[in-house]
Write a protein that holds these residues in place. Sequence first.
Motif, PDB file in Angstrom:
ATOM      1  N   GLN A 196      -3.169   3.491   3.576  1.00  0.00           N
ATOM      2  CA  GLN A 196      -1.965   2.890   4.137  1.00  0.00           C
ATOM      3  C   GLN A 196      -2.455   1.884   5.164  1.00  0.00           C
ATOM      4  OE1 GLN A 196       1.611   4.038   3.633  1.00  0.00           O
ATOM      5  NE2 GLN A 196       1.719   1.929   4.291  1.00  0.00           N
ATOM      6  N   ARG A 245       0.207   3.955  -3.094  1.00  0.00           N
ATOM      7  CA  ARG A 245      -0.464   5.224  -2.818  1.00  0.00           C
ATOM      8  C   ARG A 245       0.431   6.438  -3.063  1.00  0.00           C
ATOM      9  NH1 ARG A 245      -0.635   7.426   2.459  1.00  0.00           N
ATOM     10  NH2 ARG A 245      -2.881   7.682   2.212  1.00  0.00           N
ATOM     11  N   SER A 269       0.827  -1.208   0.000  1.00  0.00           N
ATOM     12  CA  SER A 269       0.000   0.000   0.000  1.00  0.00           C
ATOM     13  C   SER A 269       0.859   1.253   0.000  1.00  0.00           C
ATOM     14  CB  SER A 269      -0.959  -0.003   1.198  1.00  0.00           C
ATOM     15  OG  SER A 269      -0.264  -0.060   2.435  1.00  0.00           O
ATOM     16  N   PHE A 279      -3.337   6.426  -7.675  1.00  0.00           N
ATOM     17  CA  PHE A 279      -3.535   5.484  -6.580  1.00  0.00           C
ATOM     18  C   PHE A 279      -3.592   6.182  -5.217  1.00  0.00           C
ATOM     19  CE2 PHE A 279      -1.630   3.137 -10.041  1.00  0.00           C
ATOM     20  CZ  PHE A 279      -2.364   1.957 -10.069  1.00  0.00           C
ATOM     21  N   GLU A 280      -3.721   7.499  -5.240  1.00  0.00           N
ATOM     22  CA  GLU A 280      -3.691   8.260  -3.975  1.00  0.00           C
ATOM     23  C   GLU A 280      -4.842   7.908  -3.041  1.00  0.00           C
ATOM     24  OE1 GLU A 280      -2.199  11.115  -7.264  1.00  0.00           O
ATOM     25  OE2 GLU A 280      -3.781   9.604  -7.018  1.00  0.00           O
ATOM     26  N   SER A 281      -5.929   7.366  -3.579  1.00  0.00           N
ATOM     27  CA  SER A 281      -7.091   7.048  -2.754  1.00  0.00           C
ATOM     28  C   SER A 281      -6.893   5.782  -1.920  1.00  0.00           C
ATOM     29  CB  SER A 281      -8.336   6.866  -3.628  1.00  0.00           C
ATOM     30  OG  SER A 281      -8.174   5.763  -4.515  1.00  0.00           O
ATOM     31  N   LEU A 282      -5.851   5.037  -2.211  1.00  0.00           N
ATOM     32  CA  LEU A 282      -5.634   3.786  -1.482  1.00  0.00           C
ATOM     33  C   LEU A 282      -5.168   4.076  -0.054  1.00  0.00           C
ATOM     34  CD1 LEU A 282      -3.827   1.611  -4.183  1.00  0.00           C
ATOM     35  CD2 LEU A 282      -6.271   1.740  -3.652  1.00  0.00           C
TER      36      LEU A 282
END
Length: 202
Positions: A158, A148, A144, A153-156
Amino acid sequence: MRLLLVLIALLGLTACGAEPKWAPQDQVDAVRFVEGPPNYITLYTVVNKRTGSGAHSAILVNGSERLIFDPAGTWYHPKLPERNDVHFGMNDKALAFYIDYHTRVTYDTIEQTVYVSPEVAEQVLARVKAYGAVPKAMCTQATSSILRGVPGFESLPQTFYPKKLSAAFGKLPGVTTRVITDDDDDDNHGVLLVQHDGTPLP
């Protein structure tokens, strides 16, 4: 606060579990596999069928070459060089070995793929190669963290939880998903024995 202390303790215990590996450049060059476009990222999530809990996360990257980042994983092939949880030479037969190793009567494997630009694929390739050996129980945290930090993919989140990452990945635009099942015995070491015989991959 108590949860934070538990996590710190876990990190301290698992930090000793990282196993750095660094295959020589000539071995990496010899097996380099290029699938060609389109470029994509595939998230693999292994799920325990009995408990429903996530057991492992890994990412296949298809860019200027195709490889798999298998953080803290136990899979390997003697003909496929590894550098700190990055396995090179992931042609179709190698990928089939990888999937079969994880998928068995007690575990399903979720395969989620999203197409990306060549620039994004190269960013992910660079990030997995630079990440370093991952301690045990930290596979999803590493996966993750890598994803991210890349555009798109910033919405994933951590997270330490494979299914949480899989659920978020499944919401990305254009993602395709398939669930892979198998009736292999729970003791799936036969796959390793096949791989250990030294049979070359095409």
